[in-house]
Motif scaffolding. Structure first.
Motif, PDB file in Angstrom:
ATOM      1  N   SER A  36       0.809  -1.225   0.000  1.00 31.19           N
ATOM      2  CA  SER A  36       0.000   0.000   0.000  1.00 31.19           C
ATOM      3  C   SER A  36       0.833   1.260   0.000  1.00 31.19           C
ATOM      4  O   SER A  36       0.345   2.329  -0.303  1.00 31.19           O
ATOM      5  N   ALA A  37       2.134   1.117   0.330  1.00 29.21           N
ATOM      6  CA  ALA A  37       2.989   2.309   0.373  1.00 29.21           C
ATOM      7  C   ALA A  37       3.424   2.660  -1.025  1.00 29.21           C
ATOM      8  O   ALA A  37       3.570   1.792  -1.892  1.00 29.21           O
ATOM      9  N   PRO A  38       3.658   3.947  -1.365  1.00 28.08           N
ATOM     10  CA  PRO A  38       4.148   4.329  -2.684  1.00 28.08           C
ATOM     11  C   PRO A  38       5.521   3.744  -2.937  1.00 28.08           C
ATOM     12  O   PRO A  38       6.297   3.508  -2.011  1.00 28.08           O
ATOM     13  N   SER A  39       5.824   3.509  -4.193  1.00 31.14           N
ATOM     14  CA  SER A  39       7.113   2.920  -4.561  1.00 31.14           C
ATOM     15  C   SER A  39       8.262   3.857  -4.278  1.00 31.14           C
ATOM     16  O   SER A  39       9.367   3.436  -3.936  1.00 31.14           O
ATOM     17  N   SER A  40       7.999   5.157  -4.411  1.00 27.76           N
ATOM     18  CA  SER A  40       9.089   6.099  -4.131  1.00 27.76           C
ATOM     19  C   SER A  40       9.464   6.107  -2.670  1.00 27.76           C
ATOM     20  O   SER A  40      10.634   6.239  -2.300  1.00 27.76           O
ATOM     21  N   SER A  41       8.470   5.926  -1.813  1.00 32.00           N
ATOM     22  CA  SER A  41       8.765   5.892  -0.384  1.00 32.00           C
ATOM     23  C   SER A  41       9.486   4.608  -0.003  1.00 32.00           C
ATOM     24  O   SER A  41      10.280   4.575   0.928  1.00 32.00           O
ATOM     25  N   ASN A  42       9.213   3.472  -0.695  1.00 32.14           N
ATOM     26  CA  ASN A  42       9.919   2.222  -0.412  1.00 32.14           C
ATOM     27  C   ASN A  42      11.410   2.349  -0.691  1.00 32.14           C
ATOM     28  O   ASN A  42      12.234   1.758  -0.013  1.00 32.14           O
ATOM     29  N   ALA A  43      11.743   3.111  -1.725  1.00 25.39           N
ATOM     30  CA  ALA A  43      13.164   3.251  -2.037  1.00 25.39           C
ATOM     31  C   ALA A  43      13.894   4.016  -0.967  1.00 25.39           C
ATOM     32  O   ALA A  43      15.090   3.817  -0.756  1.00 25.39           O
ATOM     33  N   ARG A  44      13.153   4.934  -0.277  1.00 29.93           N
ATOM     34  CA  ARG A  44      13.799   5.736   0.754  1.00 29.93           C
ATOM     35  C   ARG A  44      13.494   5.206   2.147  1.00 29.93           C
ATOM     36  O   ARG A  44      13.687   5.918   3.130  1.00 29.93           O
ATOM     37  N   GLN A  45      13.041   3.965   2.267  1.00 27.93           N
ATOM     38  CA  GLN A  45      12.664   3.405   3.561  1.00 27.93           C
ATOM     39  C   GLN A  45      13.916   3.133   4.385  1.00 27.93           C
ATOM     40  O   GLN A  45      14.812   2.419   3.963  1.00 27.93           O
ATOM     41  N   THR A  46      13.982   3.699   5.585  1.00 28.64           N
ATOM     42  CA  THR A  46      15.137   3.500   6.484  1.00 28.64           C
ATOM     43  C   THR A  46      14.740   2.946   7.833  1.00 28.64           C
ATOM     44  O   THR A  46      15.608   2.539   8.600  1.00 28.64           O
ATOM     45  N   VAL A  47      13.449   2.912   8.124  1.00 30.10           N
ATOM     46  CA  VAL A  47      12.978   2.407   9.409  1.00 30.10           C
ATOM     47  C   VAL A  47      12.140   1.171   9.149  1.00 30.10           C
ATOM     48  O   VAL A  47      11.256   1.177   8.268  1.00 30.10           O
ATOM     49  N   TYR A  48      12.429   0.112   9.906  1.00 34.41           N
ATOM     50  CA  TYR A  48      11.730  -1.161   9.727  1.00 34.41           C
ATOM     51  C   TYR A  48      11.190  -1.631  11.060  1.00 34.41           C
ATOM     52  O   TYR A  48      11.660  -1.226  12.142  1.00 34.41           O
ATOM     53  N   GLU A  49      10.214  -2.480  10.941  1.00 33.34           N
ATOM     54  CA  GLU A  49       9.602  -3.101  12.107  1.00 33.34           C
ATOM     55  C   GLU A  49      10.027  -4.562  12.176  1.00 33.34           C
ATOM     56  O   GLU A  49      10.059  -5.245  11.156  1.00 33.34           O
ATOM     57  N   LEU A  50      10.372  -5.030  13.361  1.00 31.68           N
ATOM     58  CA  LEU A  50      10.782  -6.418  13.566  1.00 31.68           C
ATOM     59  C   LEU A  50       9.558  -7.264  13.837  1.00 31.68           C
ATOM     60  O   LEU A  50       8.810  -7.006  14.798  1.00 31.68           O
ATOM     61  N   CYS A  51       9.372  -8.266  13.006  1.00 27.30           N
ATOM     62  CA  CYS A  51       8.200  -9.127  13.116  1.00 27.30           C
ATOM     63  C   CYS A  51       8.629 -10.567  13.385  1.00 27.30           C
ATOM     64  O   CYS A  51       9.743 -10.987  13.034  1.00 27.30           O
ATOM     65  N   VAL A  52       7.720 -11.353  13.939  1.00 29.53           N
ATOM     66  CA  VAL A  52       7.986 -12.741  14.308  1.00 29.53           C
ATOM     67  C   VAL A  52       6.916 -13.616  13.704  1.00 29.53           C
ATOM     68  O   VAL A  52       5.714 -13.346  13.854  1.00 29.53           O
ATOM     69  N   CYS A  53       7.353 -14.676  13.009  1.00 27.74           N
ATOM     70  CA  CYS A  53       6.413 -15.662  12.469  1.00 27.74           C
ATOM     71  C   CYS A  53       5.982 -16.621  13.564  1.00 27.74           C
ATOM     72  O   CYS A  53       6.618 -16.721  14.623  1.00 27.74           O
ATOM     73  N   PRO A  54       4.885 -17.357  13.345  1.00 27.05           N
ATOM     74  CA  PRO A  54       4.447 -18.341  14.344  1.00 27.05           C
ATOM     75  C   PRO A  54       5.501 -19.402  14.641  1.00 27.05           C
ATOM     76  O   PRO A  54       5.542 -19.946  15.752  1.00 27.05           O
ATOM     77  N   ASN A  55       6.335 -19.720  13.654  1.00 26.98           N
ATOM     78  CA  ASN A  55       7.380 -20.720  13.893  1.00 26.98           C
ATOM     79  C   ASN A  55       8.642 -20.125  14.534  1.00 26.98           C
ATOM     80  O   ASN A  55       9.632 -20.803  14.715  1.00 26.98           O
ATOM     81  N   GLY A  56       8.609 -18.813  14.862  1.00 28.22           N
ATOM     82  CA  GLY A  56       9.732 -18.179  15.520  1.00 28.22           C
ATOM     83  C   GLY A  56      10.675 -17.459  14.613  1.00 28.22           C
ATOM     84  O   GLY A  56      11.654 -16.855  15.097  1.00 28.22           O
TER      85      GLY A  56
END
Length: 311
Positions: A268-288
């Motif tokens: 859903s985010a614009p492609s231009s913003s993805n190229a400048r993405q510097t902050v990420y969120e740490l996620c965990v799958c059900p299998n760890g």
């Protein structure tokens, strides 16, 4: 005169004639052909006696000469013979000595300025026996190995007599301040190792490695791994498990980095913003499994959860 008187006169005449004849025979010189009987040993018996006396004299001279020669060659003196000297402290041997039969002594030591060398074509064996004659200890130095058979084997320091190494049927003790293994493969232990402290030499790295199997460190009160002046690295080929059954896993550092984590895409985010993405969120799958998702106003882990499907 009667007949008896005539007989007496005739007897007197015969007695007088016998006396005269006896005195004349004593006064006459002896005949030249009178037989003489010599006294002593003569002839071949005398020559044999002289021969045996001469042979005995020659034998005595030869024996005396041989005795003097042996004394000279063997270097017999008042103190001993050859390299052997008899002193007040015992027997002293100088040079190389060879014993063909067993030697029974109380003590063997060399001079102060030379070592003691025991040499044999096969091996050198030292046995110790008790008062019953039973073998209690044996040290054998052979061409392939040095073997010691005893109840307890000890190596002590020359200065204070401190035990540096001891071995018996129950345990092996090393009492040196530092144990150094210089082999390229290090030290190999077939079973567990118990030690209160493991450290490397100065300016050297400490590595605990198991090339084909797992490496397990266990302690009832915990295991502490500390690098006071450097980095601590744990590398494995497959999985690295950090598990705490009753407590927690606490990571305390100024910066915690998890490299090579997969990054999800937020469509859903614009492609231009993805190229400048510097902050990420740490996620965990059900299998760890952990993965990164582009940070947004809210959580974007659900939008990027497609990584968990093929993980």
């Amino acid at each position: 005169m009667d007949r008896s008187t005539n007989l007496d006169i005739e007897e007197l005449k015969m007695t007088r004639e016998q006396y005269i004849l006896a005195t004349q025979q004593n006064n006459l010189p002896r005949a030249e052909n009178a037989q003489l009987y010599p006294v002593g040993i003569y002839g071949w018996r005398k020559r044999c006696l002289y021969f045996f006396v001469l042979l005995l004299l020659v034998t005595m001279i030869v024996n005396l000469a041989m005795t003097i020669w042996i004394l000279k060659v063997m270097n017999f003196t008042v103190d001993g013979m050859g390299n052997l000297r008899v002193t007040t402290k015992g027997i002293r041997l100088e040079g190389i000595s060879e014993f063909l039969l067993p030697l029974y002594v109380k003590e063997i030591h060399s001079r102060k300025d030379s070592p003691l060398v025991l040499q044999s074509d096969r091996n050198v064996t030292v046995n110790a026996r008790n008062h019953m004659g039973q073998l209690t200890g044996q040290l054998t130095v052979g061409a392939d190995a040095v073997e010691a058979q005893c109840k307890r084997f000890e190596v002590r320091a020359s200065e204070d007599g401190r035990v540096l190494f001891s071995a018996d049927e129950d345990e092996i003790t090393i009492g040196a301040e530092k144990l150094k293994v210089t082999g390229t493969e290090g030290a190999v232990f077939g079973h567990s190792v118990e030690t209160p402290h493991i450290r490397a030499e100065p300016s050297q790295d400490l590595r605990l490695e198991s090339p084909t199997r797992s490496l397990i460190m266990e302690a009832p009160r915990g295991v502490q791994v500390r690098a006071a002046a450097g980095d601590f690295k744990a590398t494995c080929r497959k999985e690295l498990h950090l598990q705490s059954t009753e407590g927690e896993i606490f990571l305390n550092a100024d910066t915690i980095r998890l490299g090579n984590l997969p990054t999800g895409s937020f469509s859903s985010a614009p492609s231009s913003s993805n190229a400048r993405q510097t902050v990420y969120e740490l996620c965990v799958c059900p299998n760890g499994k952990l993965y990164l998702s582009p940070a947004g106003v809210g959580s974007t882990c659900q939008s990027s959860s497609n990584i968990c499907l093929w993980s």
